[in-house]
Design a protein around this motif. Structure first.
Motif: not given
Ligand code: SF4
Ligand code: MIC
Length: 646
Positions: A357, A121, A99, A384, A378, A360-361, A65, A101, A296-297, A119
């Protein structure tokens, strides 16, 4: 009576409680994962528990992250986590490895096992047949220490995916369709289990896209069976020995069954600012776009990026569009580099980001003022992306890539012609050099923990008082996310281990004055609408309000992980007995909960007096018996200490 896949895993891991919907169940946890933005706090909490080595089968600490190192803070936290991991028996996935995940799915996930991660996800693991759930850092710390993870036994929902997807329509469109039907509250208290005759045509990474974004439904988790598709994925990852079959019994009973005809799906997009504001790309029309982010994941697997590369090959990104691509893992990135697909992405003008990430964050790549950004991510919550006025749409990699070329929202089915067949490889590129194993038991004691100056102690809590009198310092509406409560992004995220500093940004998206009001009043109560606390697992959304003196949150309903985080922090979560009472409260009304300690301890009625209005209303604690004992003690850490002294 037959069992569903999820029920089979629950049964095999049940440490306490009954497998009946609504009961509090304790589960044995086989694997844990953390990421750096929640990990620093989780490991500080783990340290406070004085457990020398983790008791799980596998625990992994990922750095993915906070990889934008614009000051010493992030690098210091990485070093802290690396030293903790080495000492306490945790595998450490270095920054650059990918990442959490995505990497966990590739290298560690095992069908039939339980996984919790700090997390939200973490349910990506459901793509490989795990019971994988997002949790607060403290819950993960307890699981690493060998303690159970408690959830409310969920209802079982079966979603049958029948038929085959049309060309250029993909797994992201499937989960967007589910979100369109069920909404961001539709999965609360439920496990979503996928079945249907379309399953043999959905690979593990595609299944993981679907289970990953099941989080946006508010579901406890989502899961696919472990079948031949799972077996060939594990074989290609050189881990066929980890495969076990996991199928639902023929007479398994589901509380709800939903059928989706895959052949009828089209390209979809979640419109600003909610993952369930879903429309078809055709309905949205050819509006001009400014940015496209792929990764992203949810959508950064080998398959996703190979499809993107095939679309971009020989083309150029539209002059008014910035295209950023972050591969999900070093494995994906390296394979694209070896087979030439990376060259196609670069040649087309994509801005390649590290495997993390990233945007995405809100770690960079914020769109221009009022920018329209298409993302394969997602979440598209307000603010954000790092700018207040961005309009973020969530789309499939196919829609993202087609639109990056045309410069307008584009239905890939209409412009891309015949779809090339892209398959998963028979063997993935396996190179484990970015995962550092923990030190052997014999060396653990001598390993020094390396702490930077940004790491501040987490807030301590006191046992619950006899009575609470405090003002309603904030009143908010429905679907308040943890990104509202405790925003992230490149400016704030480096301070995840510094609660006093973070507190300056609490609720900044809704009301910048909130922290100041808390400091002035010393204590307060937050009033919320439906689905309060949806989104992330970040326990900072509870620890920071705790630090600011928030004693209770009274809402119409709560999201699962956040509600548990509040109780873990010793903040009382209540729901209105009668939702109309929400309307009668104004911000800054003085509220009193007389004899609250007694009511929590003895399951008494909880009455709230509105001293300002001279009225009274009833609320219900959203607490299991175990959580009641926990909040009486002042939160999970105090409670765990109390228990271990008995
Ligand atoms: Fe990273 Fe985005 Fe997945 Fe959260 S949603 S773990 S910030 S890639
Ligand atoms: C997210 O997607 O919101 C995050 C950042 O991954 C969070 C975790 C965090 O806030 O650190 C999540 O989903 O739990």
């Amino acid at each position: 009576m037959g069992l569903t896949c999820a029920q089979k895993i629950i049964k095999a891991h049940l440490l306490s409680g009954e497998m009946t919907v609504g009961s509090d169940i304790g589960l044995k946890i086989d694997q844990t994962l953390t990421q750096d933005a929640t990990g620093t706090m989780a490991y500080l909490e783990f340290e406070a528990m004085n457990v020398p080595r983790v008791k799980t089968e596998r625990s992994v600490a990922y750095i993915d992250h906070n990889t934008l190192q614009s000051g010493f803070e992030n690098a210091d936290d990485h070093r802290f986590i690396q030293s903790i991991a080495k000492k306490h028996g945790i595998y450490f996935s270095r920054p650059g490895n990918g990442i959490c995940h995505q990497v966990h799915l590739e290298r560690f996930g095992i069908p039939g096992k339980t996984l919790i991660g700090s997390d939200s996800h973490t349910p990506s693991g459901g793509g490989i047949g795990m019971l994988a759930m997002g949790a607060g850092g403290l819950d993960v710390a307890v699981a690493m220490g060998g303690g159970p993870y408690y959830i409310t036994m969920p209802k079982m929902v079966r979603i049958n995916l029948n038929g085959r997807l049309p060309a250029w329509v993909s797994a992201k469109d499937v989960i967007l369709e589910v979100l369109r039907r069920l909404s961001v509250k539709g999965g609360v208290g439920k496990i979503i289990e996928y079945g249907g005759d379309g399953l043999p045509f959905l690979t593990v990474p595609e299944r993981a896209t679907i289970t990953n974004m099941g989080t946006e439904l508010g579901a406890t988790t989502s899961i696919f069976p472990s079948d031949d598709v799972t077996r060939s994925f594990l074989r290609a990852q050189g881990r066929e020995q980890d495969w076990v079959e996991l199928l639902p019994d023929a007479d398994a009973v589901y509380d709800e069954v939903i059928d989706i005809d895959l052949s009828k799906l089209t390209s979809l997009a979640a419109c600003p600012h909610s993952p369930d504001a879903v429309k078809s790309v055709d309905e949205i029309g050819e509006i001009k776009i400014n940015q496209v982010c792929i990764g992203s994941c949810t959508n950064s697997s080998y398959l996703d990026l190979m499809r993107v590369a095939s679309i971009l090959k020989g083309k150029t990104v539209h002059p008014d569009v910035s295209l950023a691509i972050a591969p999900g893992s070093k494995q994906v990135y390296n394979m694209l580099a070896q087979n030439g697909a990376l060259a196609d992405l670069i040649a087309a003008g994509a801005r390649i980001l590290e495997c993390a990430c990233g945007p995405c964050i809100g770690m960079g790549q914020s769109p221009n003022s009022g920018g329209i950004s298409l993302r394969t991510f997602n979440r598209n919550f307000e603010g954000r992306s790092g700018t207040a006025d961005a309009q973020v749409y969530l789309v499939s990699p196919e829609t993202a890539a087609a639109s990056a070329i045309t410069g307008v929202f584009t239905n890939p089915q209409k412009v891309l012609g015949e779809m090339p067949e892209i398959r998963l490889p028979d063997s993935f590129l396996i190179n484990f050099n970015m995962v550092i194993p923990p030190a052997p038991d014999s060396e653990a004691a001598s390993i020094e923990i390396l702490r930077g100056p940004n790491i501040k102690p987490f807030p301590t809590t006191e046992p619950l008082e006899a009575e609470i009198t405090a003002k309603a310092l904030l009143k908010v509406g429905d679907n308040i996310t943890t990104d509202h409560i405790m925003p992230a992004g490149s400016k704030i995220l480096p301070y995840r281990s510094n609660i006093p500093y973070l507190s300056n940004f609490c609720f900044a998206v809704c009301d910048k004055e909130f922290p100041e009001r808390c400091r002035k009043e010393g204590k307060g109560i937050v009033i919320g609408g439906q689905n309060y606390g949806q989104g992330s697992s970040r326990e900072h959304a509870a620890l920071v309000p705790l630090y600011l003196g928030v004693k209770a949150v009274i809402a119409k309903s709560f999201a699962r992980i956040h509600c548990a985080n509040l109780a873990n922090a010793g903040i009382l979560p209540f729901v209105f007995k009668n939702e109309a009472d929400y309307d009668a409260i104004d911000q800054m009304d003085e509220l009193q909960l007389p004899d609250i300690r007694d009511a929590i301890a003895n399951h008494g009625k909880v009455l709230v007096k509105n001293l300002t209005k001279g009225t009274e209303f009833e609320v219900e604690p959203v607490l299991t018996d175990r959580q009641r004992a926990m909040v009486l003690a002042g939160g999970l850490l105090n409670y765990t200490r109390e228990q271990s002294q008995q």
